[in-house]
Design a protein around this motif. Sequence first.
Motif, short mmCIF file in Angstrom:
data_model
loop_
_atom_site.label_atom_id
_atom_site.label_comp_id
_atom_site.label_asym_id
_atom_site.label_seq_id
_atom_site.Cartn_x
_atom_site.Cartn_y
_atom_site.Cartn_z
N MET A 136 0.84 -1.19 0.00
CA MET A 136 0.00 0.00 0.00
C MET A 136 0.88 1.24 0.00
SD MET A 136 -3.13 -1.12 0.00
CE MET A 136 -4.29 0.04 0.63
N LEU A 137 0.49 2.20 -0.80
CA LEU A 137 1.22 3.47 -0.86
C LEU A 137 0.85 4.35 0.33
CD1 LEU A 137 0.63 4.25 -4.64
CD2 LEU A 137 2.79 3.57 -3.60
N SER A 138 1.83 5.03 0.89
CA SER A 138 1.54 5.98 1.97
C SER A 138 1.18 7.33 1.37
CB SER A 138 2.76 6.12 2.88
OG SER A 138 3.77 6.87 2.22
N GLN A 139 0.52 8.17 2.17
CA GLN A 139 0.18 9.52 1.73
C GLN A 139 1.45 10.29 1.35
OE1 GLN A 139 -3.04 11.50 1.96
NE2 GLN A 139 -3.80 9.44 1.59
N ASP A 140 2.53 10.10 2.10
CA ASP A 140 3.79 10.77 1.79
C ASP A 140 4.35 10.31 0.45
OD1 ASP A 140 3.69 12.22 4.16
OD2 ASP A 140 4.99 10.81 5.25
N ASP A 141 4.25 9.00 0.17
CA ASP A 141 4.72 8.48 -1.12
C ASP A 141 3.91 9.07 -2.26
OD1 ASP A 141 6.60 6.83 0.13
OD2 ASP A 141 5.28 5.06 0.10
N VAL A 142 2.60 9.13 -2.08
CA VAL A 142 1.73 9.67 -3.12
C VAL A 142 2.02 11.16 -3.33
CG1 VAL A 142 -0.66 10.10 -3.83
CG2 VAL A 142 -0.06 7.94 -2.70
N ALA A 143 2.17 11.91 -2.25
CA ALA A 143 2.48 13.33 -2.36
C ALA A 143 3.80 13.54 -3.12
CB ALA A 143 2.55 13.97 -0.97
N ALA A 144 4.79 12.71 -2.83
CA ALA A 144 6.07 12.81 -3.54
C ALA A 144 5.90 12.51 -5.02
CB ALA A 144 7.09 11.88 -2.90
N MET A 145 5.08 11.50 -5.34
CA MET A 145 4.82 11.16 -6.74
C MET A 145 4.14 12.32 -7.45
SD MET A 145 3.65 7.17 -6.13
CE MET A 145 2.47 7.21 -7.41
N LEU A 146 3.18 12.94 -6.79
CA LEU A 146 2.48 14.08 -7.39
C LEU A 146 3.45 15.23 -7.67
CD1 LEU A 146 -0.78 14.07 -5.24
CD2 LEU A 146 -0.57 13.40 -7.64
N ARG A 147 4.26 15.55 -6.69
CA ARG A 147 5.23 16.64 -6.86
C ARG A 147 6.22 16.32 -7.99
NH1 ARG A 147 5.27 16.24 -1.13
NH2 ARG A 147 3.94 17.84 -0.23
N GLN A 148 6.68 15.08 -8.04
CA GLN A 148 7.63 14.68 -9.08
C GLN A 148 7.00 14.80 -10.47
OE1 GLN A 148 9.24 10.74 -8.59
NE2 GLN A 148 10.84 11.07 -10.10
N ALA A 149 5.69 14.59 -10.55
CA ALA A 149 4.97 14.70 -11.82
C ALA A 149 4.50 16.14 -12.08
CB ALA A 149 3.77 13.76 -11.81
N SER A 150 4.95 17.08 -11.24
CA SER A 150 4.57 18.50 -11.35
C SER A 150 3.07 18.72 -11.20
CB SER A 150 5.06 19.09 -12.68
OG SER A 150 6.45 19.02 -12.77
N LEU A 151 2.45 17.94 -10.33
CA LEU A 151 1.04 18.10 -10.01
C LEU A 151 0.91 18.62 -8.59
CD1 LEU A 151 -0.46 14.78 -11.42
CD2 LEU A 151 -0.83 17.08 -12.33
N ARG A 152 -0.06 19.51 -8.38
CA ARG A 152 -0.32 19.98 -7.02
C ARG A 152 -0.83 18.82 -6.17
NH1 ARG A 152 -4.23 23.49 -5.95
NH2 ARG A 152 -5.40 22.94 -7.80
N VAL A 153 -0.46 18.84 -4.92
CA VAL A 153 -0.93 17.83 -3.97
C VAL A 153 -2.27 18.32 -3.43
CG1 VAL A 153 -0.45 16.61 -1.82
CG2 VAL A 153 1.43 17.17 -3.39
#
Length: 143
Positions: free
Chosen positions: A1-18
């Motif tokens: 399972m992905l953590s909220q921190d992992d997902v937030a990092a993925m969003l930032r890396q993809a240049s998407l707002r969290v």
Amino acid sequence: MLSQDDVAAMLRQASLRVTKPRLAVVGAVDRLPHADTESVIAAVREGLPDVSHQAVYDSLHALSDRGILRRIQPAGSVARYETRVGDNHHHLVCRSCGAVVDVDCAVGETVCLMPSDDHGFRIDEAEVVYWGLCPRCAASAND
């Protein structure tokens, strides 16, 4: 399972707002692999009851475009989403109940995955869907 921190990092890396809807959508798809849009909306609304359909649709679109989610749509089926991306895996689909299961890509010599003529394309992915009956439906068909 992905953590909220992992997902937030993925969003930032993809240049998407969290945002809460994006975090909730990725979390829902991670918990419910191969979920359709309505299932994702229902799961997201468990934690964000006021989220709109449009916010979920927009999130699914943006997340798929940026490679955070993978959108699949077997013939005759609605779009489904998964967090397993980037490995060119394939799917088994039940003709009866619609269940979808991941199957790893074939290894070694895979003649059927190599086109006889690539027409100049630089091929980076092959999409294979295996169709049949899942064990539960096959057992029911034999009764």
